[in-house]
Design a protein around this motif. Structure first.
Motif, short mmCIF file in Angstrom:
data_model
loop_
_atom_site.label_atom_id
_atom_site.label_comp_id
_atom_site.label_asym_id
_atom_site.label_seq_id
_atom_site.Cartn_x
_atom_site.Cartn_y
_atom_site.Cartn_z
N VAL A 1 -12.15 91.22 102.43
CA VAL A 1 -12.12 89.66 102.15
C VAL A 1 -11.15 88.92 103.06
O VAL A 1 -10.79 87.89 102.97
N LEU A 2 -10.57 89.66 104.08
CA LEU A 2 -9.91 89.19 105.29
C LEU A 2 -10.73 88.07 106.08
O LEU A 2 -11.61 88.47 106.67
N ALA A 3 -9.93 86.95 106.31
CA ALA A 3 -10.49 86.09 107.09
C ALA A 3 -9.33 85.56 107.99
O ALA A 3 -8.71 84.46 107.57
N GLU A 4 -9.04 86.21 109.23
CA GLU A 4 -8.12 85.84 110.20
C GLU A 4 -8.47 84.20 110.69
O GLU A 4 -9.57 83.65 110.92
N LEU A 5 -7.34 83.65 110.67
CA LEU A 5 -7.19 82.07 111.15
C LEU A 5 -6.61 82.01 112.71
O LEU A 5 -6.59 80.83 113.47
N GLY A 6 -6.26 83.02 112.98
CA GLY A 6 -5.83 83.24 114.62
C GLY A 6 -4.70 82.74 115.16
O GLY A 6 -4.13 82.59 115.92
#
Length: 458
Positions: free
Chosen positions: A348-353
């Motif tokens: 479920v990880l969604a990196e935002l940078g």
């Protein structure tokens, strides 16, 4: 050049106090955002003694001050922060979406305005509020406090729980709050607003402290409330002076006499509202019949939630430092083995940078409700969908802070209402996160804070 961290002082009985020892409060990227003064145990002991020696405002002045504090908290400038700056700060340090922070602030504002109404909903019908009531001449119960000093070990997952302890203040308790380091802005702002509105420094205090000092806050109070997981609940299970608020494990049930398609909006909203971080968000859905189509429909809706930084006006999902979010994602994957993933099966990880990451929704279908996964509660939109049959009865539904039942079976409703581990029962299109001042959350707080004693007088 990075801005200077915001200073959050302890708020003791002699006013704000800035200590040498301070905890750095990072934002969701891990960058320093604020510095929280940490007071030692000795300061806590002396502050609690001053609180005990303090006096109370008369009830009319108390309630008027709370109404003024509501406006200051929600609209004013407090400790140099406008309301917008406060809202942004909470979002950036806690990772809770900005719209959720605003909703929580409205809830706190409403609770402060309605504190007197809310507290007195818990008063027994046979009791009066004051010994001077003419009914005590012939003998009557009088509703009185169980003590003078109330301690709060605050939650950090969401600002809204700070609405609850305002009831203790309204009832005449003097209150000490130990804030969470995850989100200290809300109690800091609320207590300063209460002081600006007329409460004395020795009537409501903020004591940021370590674990040793935290134990002293509770020891020195008459009564206290703590928030945490199962470990916290077990620790205080036999302590009649401490009210432990643990996981919610809120659930939704759909029986065969109900078409879930007509209620999908409510079901999905119960899961995802405020990013799924509250104990009253649905974390398990049980359905009579094949749970697959419902799980697919939930997943389709949740997959459309955008991945955004928490301060974005359209953000919904909670955000954490990337390493923390990865730990949550890995834990879910380890616990979901054997289930069918309709969403979040690859993590479920969604990196935002920027060193932070959002936690995307997850929907897992179980073959049976007693697999052990139904009670796993995580602070993002994560739901377990499982089959239920009438033969299962109430067993799969126990230990629910809120249970929303879509059913026409009145005998089942009676059983659910009688089940002692179901704290709140909603029937039909009422999302599990619905709450209003004057209705119990996990019972009335007044049930814990107050008692009735007989008074008869000449």
């Amino acid at each position: 050049m990075a801005p200077e961290p915001i200073a959050l002082d302890a708020l003791g009985p002699a006013g704000p106090y800035r200590t040498r020892k301070r905890a750095t409060i990072p934002d969701v990227t891990g960058a320093p955002f604020a510095e929280l003064s940490i007071v030692p145990r000795l300061f806590v002991t002396r502050a609690m003694a001053a609180l005990r020696a303090g006096s109370n405002l008369p009830v009319e002045q108390r309630l008027a001050a709370m109404a003024r504090a509501a406006e200051i908290f929600r609209h004013g400038e407090v400790a140099g922060l406008s309301y917008d700056q406060y809202e942004y700060s909470v979002s950036r340090v806690s990772g809770v979406s900005r719209q959720a922070v605003r909703s929580a602030a409205d809830e706190i504002h409403n609770a402060a305005l309605k504190a007197h109404f809310a507290t007195f909903q818990a008063r027994p019908g046979g009791a009066v509020a004051d010994w001077r009531d003419p009914l005590t001449r012939t003998g009557r119960a009088v509703w009185t406090r169980r003590g003078e000093v109330f301690a709060v070990h605050a939650a950090g997952n969401h600002p809204a729980p700070h609405a609850l302890w305002l009831e203790a203040l309204a009832l005449g308790y003097r209150v000490a709050v130990r804030p969470s380091r995850r989100e200290p802005f809300t109690p800091h702002r609320l207590i300063l607003a209460l002081r600006q509105a007329g409460f004395a420094d020795d009537q409501v205090i903020l004591l940021p402290t370590d674990h040793d000092g935290a134990d002293e806050v509770l020891r020195a109070a008459d009564l206290g409330i703590v928030y945490g997981g199962d470990t916290v609940v077990r620790k205080y299970a036999n302590d009649t002076t401490v009210l432990a608020q643990g996981p919610g494990r809120s659930k939704t049930l759909i029986t065969a006499d109900t078409d879930w398609r007509e209620h999908l909006d409510t079901i999905v909203d119960s899961i995802s509202h405020h990013g799924g971080v509250k104990c009253i968000n649905t974390t398990a859905v049980l359905v009579e019949g094949d749970p697959g189509p419902l799980a697919e429909a939930i997943a389709e809706r949740l997959a459309a939630i955008p991945v955004l930084p928490p301060e974005h006006p359209e953000a919904v999902l909670p955000v954490q430092r990337t390493d923390s979010a990865r730990t949550v994602s890995d834990y879910l994957l380890s616990q979901a083995k054997g289930s069918t993933a309709h969403l979040g099966g690859d993590g479920v990880l969604a990196e935002l940078g920027d060193g932070s990451a959002a936690l995307r929704p997850a929907v897992h279908q179980l073959d049976r409700w007693d697999s052990g996964q139904l009670d796993i509660e995580l602070s993002f939109p994560c739901v377990w969908v499982a089959p239920w049959t009438p033969a299962d009865g109430v067993a799969p539904l126990r230990h629910s802070l809120v249970l929303n039942a879509f059913t026409k079976d009145e005998a089942l409703i009676d059983r659910l209402l009688d089940e002692p581990t179901v704290s709140n029962l909603y029937l039909g299109d009422h999302p599990t996160y619905w709450m209003e001042p004057g209705v119990p959350h996990d019972g009335f707080l007044g049930d814990f804070l107050m008692r009735s004693k007989t008074v008869i007088r000449d």
